[in-house]
Motif scaffolding. Structure first.
Motif, PDB file in Angstrom:
ATOM      1  N   TYR A   1       1.266  -0.934  -0.004  1.00 34.43           N
ATOM      2  CA  TYR A   1      -0.423  -0.300   0.318  1.00 34.43           C
ATOM      3  C   TYR A   1       0.670   1.358  -0.186  1.00 34.43           C
ATOM      4  O   TYR A   1       1.298   1.973   0.830  1.00 34.43           O
ATOM      5  N   PRO A   2       1.471   2.065  -0.605  1.00 33.20           N
ATOM      6  CA  PRO A   2       2.852   2.421  -1.282  1.00 33.20           C
ATOM      7  C   PRO A   2       1.834   3.544  -1.182  1.00 33.20           C
ATOM      8  O   PRO A   2       0.260   4.391  -1.055  1.00 33.20           O
ATOM      9  N   GLU A   3       2.900   5.036  -0.551  1.00 27.46           N
ATOM     10  CA  GLU A   3       2.189   6.473  -0.607  1.00 27.46           C
ATOM     11  C   GLU A   3       1.924   7.232  -2.521  1.00 27.46           C
ATOM     12  O   GLU A   3       2.337   6.035  -3.203  1.00 27.46           O
TER      13      GLU A   3
ATOM     14  N   ASP B   1      -4.119   7.926  12.183  1.00 26.06           N
ATOM     15  CA  ASP B   1      -4.668   8.483  11.556  1.00 26.06           C
ATOM     16  C   ASP B   1      -6.095   7.446  10.330  1.00 26.06           C
ATOM     17  O   ASP B   1      -6.086   8.025   9.093  1.00 26.06           O
ATOM     18  N   GLY B   2      -5.913   6.224  11.272  1.00 27.19           N
ATOM     19  CA  GLY B   2      -7.049   5.376  10.177  1.00 27.19           C
ATOM     20  C   GLY B   2      -6.827   4.741   8.777  1.00 27.19           C
ATOM     21  O   GLY B   2      -7.504   3.574   8.594  1.00 27.19           O
ATOM     22  N   TRP B   3      -5.290   4.725   9.164  1.00 26.61           N
ATOM     23  CA  TRP B   3      -5.440   3.582   8.256  1.00 26.61           C
ATOM     24  C   TRP B   3      -5.356   1.670   8.411  1.00 26.61           C
ATOM     25  O   TRP B   3      -5.508   1.623   7.678  1.00 26.61           O
TER      26      TRP B   3
ATOM     27  N   ARG C   1      -4.355   8.830   3.106  1.00 25.59           N
ATOM     28  CA  ARG C   1      -3.871   7.401   2.810  1.00 25.59           C
ATOM     29  C   ARG C   1      -4.121   6.999   1.396  1.00 25.59           C
ATOM     30  O   ARG C   1      -3.489   6.198   1.084  1.00 25.59           O
ATOM     31  N   ASP C   2      -5.433   6.484   1.384  1.00 26.62           N
ATOM     32  CA  ASP C   2      -5.742   5.754   0.185  1.00 26.62           C
ATOM     33  C   ASP C   2      -6.248   6.691  -0.576  1.00 26.62           C
ATOM     34  O   ASP C   2      -7.359   6.272  -1.501  1.00 26.62           O
ATOM     35  N   TRP C   3      -5.497   7.959  -2.074  1.00 26.99           N
ATOM     36  CA  TRP C   3      -5.797   7.992  -2.655  1.00 26.99           C
ATOM     37  C   TRP C   3      -6.181   7.365  -4.115  1.00 26.99           C
ATOM     38  O   TRP C   3      -5.404   6.078  -3.755  1.00 26.99           O
TER      39      TRP C   3
END
Length: 890
Positions: free
Chosen positions: A247-249, A552-554, A604-606
């Motif tokens: 799950y990359p940036e 951050d809710g990841w 972080r999930d665009w």
């Protein structure tokens, strides 16, 4: 055809498409004959709406005119706002009432009342979320004007219902009556309209599944690593590294952001008040018997079942929108394009309509055209006489999961036990006994474990966020005693203002008005783009985005520690905004909104920006060649370039495959333009190669890894292609060691698969038939009895495009290549001349099977063809083929 491994399927929370029903008994020839005889032409056509002549209706104040073009698209003209929305409700009900009725049962958690016990579990989950309760609170809080619009709309719907019932309303009711003869249609209420906004928010919820998937994967990886490694720290480090690799940036260095530089604009005099923020814990014949065995398909999980009913946040959900200033256009005025990506549905989720006050005034301010939702007053996306707007999914993280520690009817908060909020509800079941339901909630929201396999699994083997780390719960600090449960914190479960925002958009006259409407737009969170007749373009992020505490809710967060709670919402004046940027364009495609130095955490999930990058490239390239036109915008919307396909075509040049057939297949890629055109043999092979490669890298392992989200996998596998030494290239489970072996095996398997699907002659392969779309009716479309399915379903239609392609026709890796998510509509608005604008959507205006407007737009949709969008009175008159006059009944 490749298939997903059982282990991956068990973990994968993705669902299927909207509404599929199955009959539990295979019908014999007698049943088919009886059914065929029953559905005679009169039965099918009796519910078709009257579209010309005159009708007298109680409740109208004055005459209303409904003009329809050859696509059945209505232009409604009235003297007052009341009569305008009354007529819109009436017209929506004429064309789409069964869809509206079905949707309100979904959003209320009452589907079992229509279809029986098989839907009780889904109802329990939806009732726990409480969408209908929130909608009722929003209606209660409406200002008088907005409430009057919703009440007028409901009155119009009910006027249509007054003299009609059963098959007079829709063919579906004739089928439903064979199963549930006691079913009665209820009057429409404003809350029925508002609740659908919650369903759309669920459809566009973005990262709940990603958060779930990461939590389950982290628990599996941590458990297996700890069993094989005596050092407790190294397994956690390895798990963290693998999660970050998978799950990359967002690739900020490669793909664009929506607002690279925030604009300074005047602050609004008034903005919407967000929902109150609290962390207070108190807060009869053989044939007849066969027909009456209709049951809903048994979904493997409740989340899947909900996705079947509402919509699947699956592969391809997203959207494109962009706006170009007059500095780059042939007319010297802006062009605005939009194509929202949603689950394929029949009928389409959209309903085209124009709403005109005969004299536009403060009392009747509407002159607006665009796409509406049946069941909801107003226009959601479109333009009025001065401004135009479009939406794409914001993809900000507006939902978090919390691990709660529960003992009895209490749970832990900051070292103390506090009572759960408990309420009791009853699920009514057609043909069965009522089911009692106890709903428990914490300060964060409803407890959803125990209702779904995925969320229950998180509670059974939980991991939690600990700052920037992901830790097994057993390693988390200061864990209270008690059972683990999972609760959901989600902005859509707080009362909001979106029901009012629609009318604010419809009457906006300038960018300030538009921003005010955006401040009201709570859920679903959307990127809002703008253009006006003065030549301005703009962008505004909407009204309610949470500020988080320690996490951050990841992944799920510890609910017993209030430092992980949301602490408020970002001040609207600090949300990203752009107004007349120097670039001359604004592009949104679910990519990152701002650069990573923005002061607030958004997500972080665009989506990973491949569609956005391609759109920007095409705009700049075409602008360099000459001024942009509306036709250029339409061409961009139908662009089929597959970014990862280009990479695979390049790297396969160095891979030696075995056999004449595989060599011919790989050779197709050498001259391929990377366009996933329907007729392309190379596109067919590239996509099948891509699918096999993904399965071999991730799914076909002893411990499967996530193999969904193709934009994410573009990024992951692109990095792997740059690093042949990465250990992921080795998979002992399929006896592969290294990148070249992995690519060789995948290429040969892809050839074998395509031979099985389309034959040995490679030149006859084509992507369109492989990737075809079958339009499946949202309720009776998967009956299991061919005559019933033939009544409601249409297709298949060959389709171009693909996942993370601008023409975003998504498909499920490891399942099939069939199109499941689509550009649900496409529009291009020309601010120089609204009548030069164009539009199209997936199916047609009508929800009545066999009506001429049922799927009359689908072939044009598949071909990327849009039709003229008449707006001015003269253009509407020229396009009119039917006129219905609604008169007050004395």
């Amino acid at each position: 055809m490749t298939t997903e491994s059982p282990e991956s399927a068990a973990r994968r929370p993705r669902g299927a498409r909207i509404g599929r029903i199955a009959f539990g008994v295979v019908a014999g020839l007698l049943v088919i004959a009886v059914v065929a005889a029953f559905f005679v032409v009169w039965t099918i056509q009796r519910s078709f709406p009257q579209t010309s002549g005159e009708l007298e209706l109680s409740g109208l104040a004055a005459e209303v005119t409904v003009q329809r073009d050859d696509l059945g698209v209505p232009t409604i003209t009235a003297d007052s706002s009341h009569d305008l929305f009354y007529a819109q409700g009436f017209v929506h009900a004429q064309d789409r009432f069964f869809e509206m009725d079905f949707r309100r049962h979904v959003t209320s958690g009452r589907v079992a009342e229509m279809f029986g016990e098989s839907q009780a579990g889904t109802d329990m989950f939806l009732r726990t979320l409480g969408w209908r309760d929130v909608a009722e609170q929003e209606v209660e809080a409406m200002d008088e004007v907005t409430l009057a619009y919703y009440e007028a709309y409901a009155d119009g719907v009910n006027a249509y219902l007054a003299d009609r019932d059963g098959a007079d309303l829709s063919l579906e009711y004739a089928v439903l009556g064979m199963q549930n003869s006691d079913y009665e249609v209820e009057p429409w209420e404003p809350a029925d309209s508002v609740a659908w906004l919650k369903a759309m928010a669920w459809d566009l919820r973005t990262n709940i599944e990603d958060e779930t998937e990461r939590a389950l994967l982290a628990a599996e990886l941590s458990g297996s690593a700890e069993n094989n490694d005596a050092d407790a720290d190294e397994p956690a480090d390895d798990t963290q590294k693998l999660l970050e690799q998978l799950y990359p940036e967002y690739p900020f260095d490669k793909n664009p952001v929506i607002v690279p530089k925030l604009s300074t604009v005047p602050a609004l005099e008034t903005t919407a008040e967000p929902a109150s923020f609290t962390t207070d814990a108190d807060a009869t014949t053989t044939s007849q018997q066969a027909i009456t065995t209709i049951e809903w398909d048994e979904a493997s999980t409740v989340i899947e079942a909900v996705s079947m009913l509402v919509g699947d946040a699956g592969e391809g959900i997203g959207s494109n929108s962009w706006v170009v200033s007059g500095a780059l256009t042939e007319s010297g005025m802006p062009l605005l394009a939009n194509d929202p990506h949603l689950g394929a549905a029949l009928p389409s989720v959209w309903y085209q309509v124009q709403l005109k006050c005969s004299t536009v005034s403060e009392a009747c301010p509407f002159d607006v055209s665009g796409f509406s939702f049946s069941g909801l007053p107003g226009v959601v996306i479109g333009h009025n006489a001065e401004v135009a707007w479009g939406f794409t999914n914001l993809t900000t993280d507006v939902a978090d999961l919390y691990i709660e520690k529960v003992e009895g009817d209490e749970y832990w908060r900051d070292g103390a036990m506090v009572p759960l909020d408990i309420r009791d509800e009853t699920i009514k079941v057609a043909g069965g006994k009522d089911i009692d339901l106890e709903i428990r909630s914490t300060v964060h929201g409803p407890i959803i474990s125990g209702l779904t396999d995925d969320f229950t699994a998180i509670a059974d083997a939980p991991v939690v966020s600990a700052g920037d780390e992901v830790l097994p719960l057993a390693n988390a600090p200061e864990i209270p005693e008690g059972d683990s449960a999972v609760s959901l914190r989600w902005t859509a479960l707080d009362p909001g203002n979106t029901a009012s925002a629609i009318f604010a958009l419809n009457t906006s006259q300038n960018f300030e008005d538009f921003r005010h409407a955006a401040s009201l737009f709570d859920v679903p969170a959307q990127n809002l783009i703008y253009a006006d007749r003065e030549g301005n373009i703009g962008y505004q992020a909407p009204g309610r985005l949470p500020i988080r505490g320690a996490g951050d809710g990841w992944v799920p967060q510890p609910g017993w520690d209030s430092s992980y709670d949301w602490t408020g919402y970002i001040d609207f004046e600090k949300l990203p905004v752009s107004y007349n940027p120097t670039s001359g364009y604004i592009v949104t495609a679910n990519n990152a909104i701002v650069t990573d130095d923005y002061e607030y955490f958004l997500s972080r999930d665009w989506a990973y920006g491949y569609r956005a990058a391609r759109i920007v490239n095409l705009i700049e390239r075409q602008a360099a060649a000459g001024p942009l036109t509306a036709e250029d915008m339409r061409s961009i919307q139908f662009d089929n370039e597959m970014w990862i396909g280009m990479r695979l075509a390049t790297v396969m040049g160095d891979v030696e495959v075995s056999g004449k057939g595989p060599k011919e297949a790989v050779a197709l890629l050498r001259n391929w333009n990377a366009q996933n055109d329907a007729s392309s043999a190379a596109a067919a092979y590239a996509n099948v190669l891509w699918s096999n490669l993904v399965q071999n890298l991730f799914s076909n392992r002893e411990q499967p890894l996530p193999a969904d989200g193709q934009g994410r996998l573009f990024t992951v596998i692109s990095a792997l292609l740059d690093d042949p030494s990465d250990p992921l290239w080795t998979n002992e489970n399929i006896d592969v060691d290294g990148m070249d072996e992995m690519l060789k095996l995948s290429a040969e398997q892809a050839y074998d698969e395509l031979v099985g699907l389309q034959g040995e002659v490679t030149s006859r392969w084509n992507w369109g038939n492989l990737h075809a779309l079958t339009l499946t009716n949202e309720t009776f479309g998967s009956s299991g009895i061919a005559p019933i399915e033939a009544l409601f379903n249409r297709g298949p239609y060959p389709v171009s495009g693909g996942a993370s392609v601008v023409n975003a026709t998504g498909w499920e890796l490891g399942t099939s290549y069939e199109t499941t998510t689509v550009p649900s509509m496409r529009m291009v608005i020309d601010l120089a001349d609204f009548d030069a604008s164009s539009w199209n959507h997936l199916t047609g205006a009508s929800g009545h099977a066999f009506h001429p407007n049922y799927v009359d737009q689908t072939e044009d949709w598949a071909a990327g063809k849009q039709t003229p969008w008449a707006f001015s009175s003269d253009a509407v008159d020229d396009a009119t083929v039917d006129t219905l006059v609604l008169r007050p009944r004395n």
